[in-house]
Design a protein around this motif. Structure first.
Motif, short mmCIF file in Angstrom:
data_model
loop_
_atom_site.label_atom_id
_atom_site.label_comp_id
_atom_site.label_asym_id
_atom_site.label_seq_id
_atom_site.Cartn_x
_atom_site.Cartn_y
_atom_site.Cartn_z
N ALA A 175 0.83 -1.21 0.00
CA ALA A 175 0.00 0.00 0.00
C ALA A 175 0.86 1.25 0.00
O ALA A 175 0.53 2.25 0.64
CB ALA A 175 -0.96 0.01 1.20
N SER A 176 1.97 1.20 -0.72
CA SER A 176 2.83 2.38 -0.80
C SER A 176 2.24 3.40 -1.76
O SER A 176 1.83 3.05 -2.87
CB SER A 176 4.22 1.97 -1.29
OG SER A 176 4.97 3.12 -1.65
N PRO A 177 2.23 4.67 -1.40
CA PRO A 177 1.89 5.69 -2.40
C PRO A 177 2.96 5.77 -3.47
O PRO A 177 4.12 5.43 -3.23
CB PRO A 177 1.82 6.98 -1.58
CG PRO A 177 2.66 6.72 -0.37
CD PRO A 177 2.54 5.25 -0.09
N ALA A 178 2.57 6.19 -4.66
CA ALA A 178 3.52 6.36 -5.76
C ALA A 178 3.46 7.76 -6.35
O ALA A 178 4.44 8.23 -6.91
CB ALA A 178 3.25 5.33 -6.85
N ASP A 179 2.30 8.42 -6.24
CA ASP A 179 2.17 9.76 -6.81
C ASP A 179 1.05 10.48 -6.06
O ASP A 179 -0.13 10.14 -6.19
CB ASP A 179 1.85 9.70 -8.31
CG ASP A 179 2.03 11.05 -8.99
OD1 ASP A 179 1.52 12.05 -8.46
OD2 ASP A 179 2.66 11.09 -10.06
N GLU A 285 -6.90 4.54 1.05
CA GLU A 285 -5.83 5.54 1.02
C GLU A 285 -4.89 5.38 -0.17
O GLU A 285 -4.63 6.34 -0.88
CB GLU A 285 -5.05 5.49 2.34
CG GLU A 285 -5.91 5.92 3.53
CD GLU A 285 -5.21 5.77 4.88
OE1 GLU A 285 -3.97 5.75 4.91
OE2 GLU A 285 -5.92 5.66 5.90
N ASP A 286 -4.36 4.18 -0.37
CA ASP A 286 -3.32 4.02 -1.39
C ASP A 286 -3.55 2.74 -2.19
O ASP A 286 -2.92 1.71 -1.92
CB ASP A 286 -1.93 3.99 -0.75
CG ASP A 286 -1.58 5.29 -0.06
OD1 ASP A 286 -1.49 6.31 -0.74
OD2 ASP A 286 -1.41 5.28 1.18
N PHE A 287 -4.43 2.81 -3.19
CA PHE A 287 -4.58 1.69 -4.11
C PHE A 287 -3.84 1.97 -5.42
O PHE A 287 -3.29 1.06 -6.04
CB PHE A 287 -6.07 1.43 -4.40
CG PHE A 287 -6.28 0.25 -5.30
CD1 PHE A 287 -5.96 -1.02 -4.88
CD2 PHE A 287 -6.81 0.42 -6.57
CE1 PHE A 287 -6.14 -2.12 -5.72
CE2 PHE A 287 -7.00 -0.67 -7.41
CZ PHE A 287 -6.66 -1.95 -6.98
N TYR A 288 -3.81 3.22 -5.83
CA TYR A 288 -3.08 3.59 -7.05
C TYR A 288 -1.61 3.22 -6.93
O TYR A 288 -1.00 2.71 -7.88
CB TYR A 288 -3.24 5.09 -7.28
CG TYR A 288 -2.43 5.65 -8.42
CD1 TYR A 288 -2.94 5.69 -9.71
CD2 TYR A 288 -1.15 6.17 -8.21
CE1 TYR A 288 -2.20 6.21 -10.77
CE2 TYR A 288 -0.40 6.69 -9.26
CZ TYR A 288 -0.94 6.71 -10.53
OH TYR A 288 -0.19 7.22 -11.57
N GLY A 289 -1.02 3.46 -5.77
CA GLY A 289 0.41 3.30 -5.59
C GLY A 289 0.95 1.90 -5.86
O GLY A 289 1.85 1.73 -6.69
N PRO A 290 0.45 0.86 -5.16
CA PRO A 290 1.03 -0.46 -5.38
C PRO A 290 0.86 -0.97 -6.80
O PRO A 290 1.75 -1.64 -7.33
CB PRO A 290 0.28 -1.35 -4.37
CG PRO A 290 -0.89 -0.57 -3.92
CD PRO A 290 -0.53 0.87 -4.06
#
Length: 613
Positions: A175-179, A285-290
């Motif tokens: 679940a890491s953010p990327a942008d 929170e962070d689905f786009y990132g992974p």
């Protein structure tokens, strides 16, 4: 003899996964505390846990966090129990400027430039220096390090891969953010995530340790509406207090160099190690990132070291507890336990201990609806076929394209910034409400609470007679106009349960959102250079609703909801043209009429990738 060695290795790989007694007792790990120097002299705080009865050299598992390491012992009997039973040297570190570590905290500190100053520091250099210290100062280690973490901790793990220490052998960014402008915590497609952005900035920057903003209203919908224009945050509430991240929101309303420097994608070309990317279908929170990290690494993955796992989880829901339910939705098995024992523990055992024969599938995904795990050799699957769900007359959603017989070919609604659509059922507690908040599970909420609002459009299919199996991308292709000069496009894809839903009748008619997102109209041509919309001009919009593995079953219906406010998750769009919404005045916020076109020339729809089995 070789067969015996392989057999012993298989038995040793994740005792919890194999159903045999654990080698190490997580409750007996010994704790040590250290403050260690970085290359620039700043000291960072570590908590180290070692098995009391270790008779072998063990690898390190390192987690670096802004949230404080004071209570990390509990993770050895909780989220990391299966790993602790296998035996590792666990290291938890306060990152720079947080809790007991020195230096200055910088939210999502940008990676240093390789051609920049030689003495520059970032999360990668701090990780490198930490690993170097561990190898030299912690006895009986085997010279290998793995990293993992969820959310910000997942981001620090990913940052470590950009210029890795040679001893770093396996990483699981979860679940890491990327942008932070395109798709993660703070913005989605340029639309500002108001409640989360403000409350998270206050949480992490109002003091060196976490601290929640005190609301004077239980329902934050009322608080944020009474706030008025975003400029009132500083003048009425923060006053002389400076939150660097809030200041950055105000000063960087577009996708400028500030946000681009933070974005991870350009840096990932240097990653060369086994990577287990983890996400949740209902991560708030962070689905786009992974997914972005996985896809970017995949373009350079010549040695098949990059893999993806996505399950039916909220943000971090795989890391603790059984993972069988979110709210009232039961997924039929303990999916979190499955992940921790069958995927995570064997992954690290193989790459850090040379134990077992675990080989990660390219993509291991949980197919909700049928409630089963599936593996694919690519994600999206190579045999996925795109099908279109078209908006038709009288609220009908159909796999058949619109024809000239469709009467009006347009649906309209008025969106009033003074009466925005709530993003979840009210009351909406603060994100970090100490006595419980619905924030974690809001994506699973029954969407009937907004159905039939005059400012929400709805289309749905007839009752399905056969499975529709989504496996891959979901994309809204809209043709829309508005009487104003800016607008949000919010699209939700929904599974409508039967009116007599057996065996759980409490879910009868339930409207389960399986995909969604928002797009801010000013960024339709460029995130860097926003442009006003032309009033009443039909304009195409593409809204990425991301990806899913989901089975719509016979007896169910497929629904699409469309709206232009989602409050206070997304800040209100004035719907008039202002260069920077953070400096808009109260008079800039005006009601406007929105039109969604559905004709042969303008066939608004949602495209889904599907498989037949």
């Amino acid at each position: 003899m070789r067969r015996l060695v392989l057999l012993l290795a298989l038995i040793a790989t994740s005792a919890a996964a194999q159903g045999v007694p654990a080698k190490y007792d997580p409750a007996t790990y010994v704790q040590r505390t250290h403050d260690i120097p970085m290359r620039d002299g700043v000291t960072l705080h570590l908590e180290i846990f070692l098995p009391a009865n270790a008779t072998e050299a063990l690898p390190f598992l390192l987690q670096r966090t802004p949230y404080g390491v004071g209570a990390t012992r509990g993770r050895l009997t909780g989220s990391y129990k299966e790993l602790a039973q296998d035996g590792y040297i666990f290291v938890f570190q306060d990152i720079r400027g947080r809790y007991k570590s020195g230096g200055t905290f910088v939210m999502q500190r940008p990676p240093r430039l390789f051609d920049g100053p030689k003495d520059a520091i970032d999360e990668s250099t701090d990780t490198y220096d930490t690993i170097e210290w561990l190898l030299r100062n912690v006895p009986r280690n085997n010279g290998r390090v793995g990293m993992l973490g969820v959310s910000y901790d997942g981001w620090t793990a990913a940052m470590a891969m950009l210029d890795p220490h040679p001893a770093l052998k396996a990483v699981s960014p979860q679940a890491s953010p990327a942008d932070m402008f395109i798709g993660d915590d703070f913005h989605h497609n340029g639309a500002f995530r108001l409640s989360y952005g403000f409350e998270y900035a206050f949480l992490t920057e109002a003091s060196k340790e976490n601290g929640n903003f005190t609301f004077d209203k239980y329902d934050t919908y009322d608080w944020y509406l009474a706030l008025g224009p975003l400029s009132n945050v500083q003048s009425r509430f923060l006053k002389d207090k400076v939150l660097p991240t809030w200041r950055d929101f105000v000063e960087h309303p577009n996708y400028d160099a500030f946000w681009q420097r933070q974005a991870m994608k350009p840096y990932l070309k240097r990653v060369t190690m086994p990577t287990l990317n983890v996400g949740g279908w209902w991560d708030q929170e962070d689905f786009y990132g992974p997914l972005t990290i996985y896809r970017t690494l995949e373009t350079r993955d010549k040695n098949n070291q990059n893999s993806l796992v996505v399950g039916p989880w909220w943000h971090g829901g795989w890391s603790n507890g059984p993972g069988q339910k979110i709210g009232p939705i039961d997924f039929g098995s303990a999916t979190g336990e499955y992940y921790r024992t069958r995927l995570q523990a064997p992954f690290f055992a193989k790459h850090l201990k040379d134990l077992g024969t675990f080989v990660a599938a390219e993509a291991t995904v949980f197919e909700s609806g049928s409630n089963m795990w599936r593996t694919f050799s690519a994600w999206p699957p190579r045999d996925a076929v795109t099908r279109s769900l078209f908006f038709r007359d009288h609220g009908v959603l159909s796999f058949a394209a619109p024809t000239r017989a469709d009467s009006a070919g347009v649906d309209r609604f008025v969106s009033d910034p003074a009466k925005p659509v709530p993003y979840r059922k009210r009351p909406i507690e603060p994100t970090y409400y100490p006595r419980g908040s619905g924030w974690r599970t809001w994506l699973i909420e029954d969407q009937r609470f907004v159905n039939n609002r005059p400012d929400v459009l709805t289309w749905q299919t007839d009752v399905l007679t056969e499975d529709v199996i989504v496996a891959g991308e979901i994309t809204a292709k809209l043709f829309a106009s508005v009487t104003g000069r800016d607008a949000e496009r919010i699209v939700k894809l929904i599974d409508v349960y039967p009116e007599d839903n057996a065996p759980d009748h409490t879910l009868s008619g339930y409207q389960l959102m399986i995909a969604n997102d928002v797009f801010r109209g000013r960024f339709r041509n460029s995130f860097e250079k926003p442009e006003p919309m032309v009033p009443n001009q039909v304009t195409p919009f593409t809204v990425d609703l991301h990806t899913q593995s989901y089975r719509f079953k016979p007896g169910h219906r497929i629904m699409v909801q469309l709206q232009s406010t989602w409050f206070p998750l997304i800040d209100r769009n004035p719907q008039t043209w202002v260069p920077n919404i953070f400096t808009a005045k109260a008079t800039d916020y005006q009601a406007q009429t929105h039109s969604i076109w559905r004709t042969p020339r303008y066939p608004s729809r949602v495209d889904i990738q599907t498989v037949t089995r």
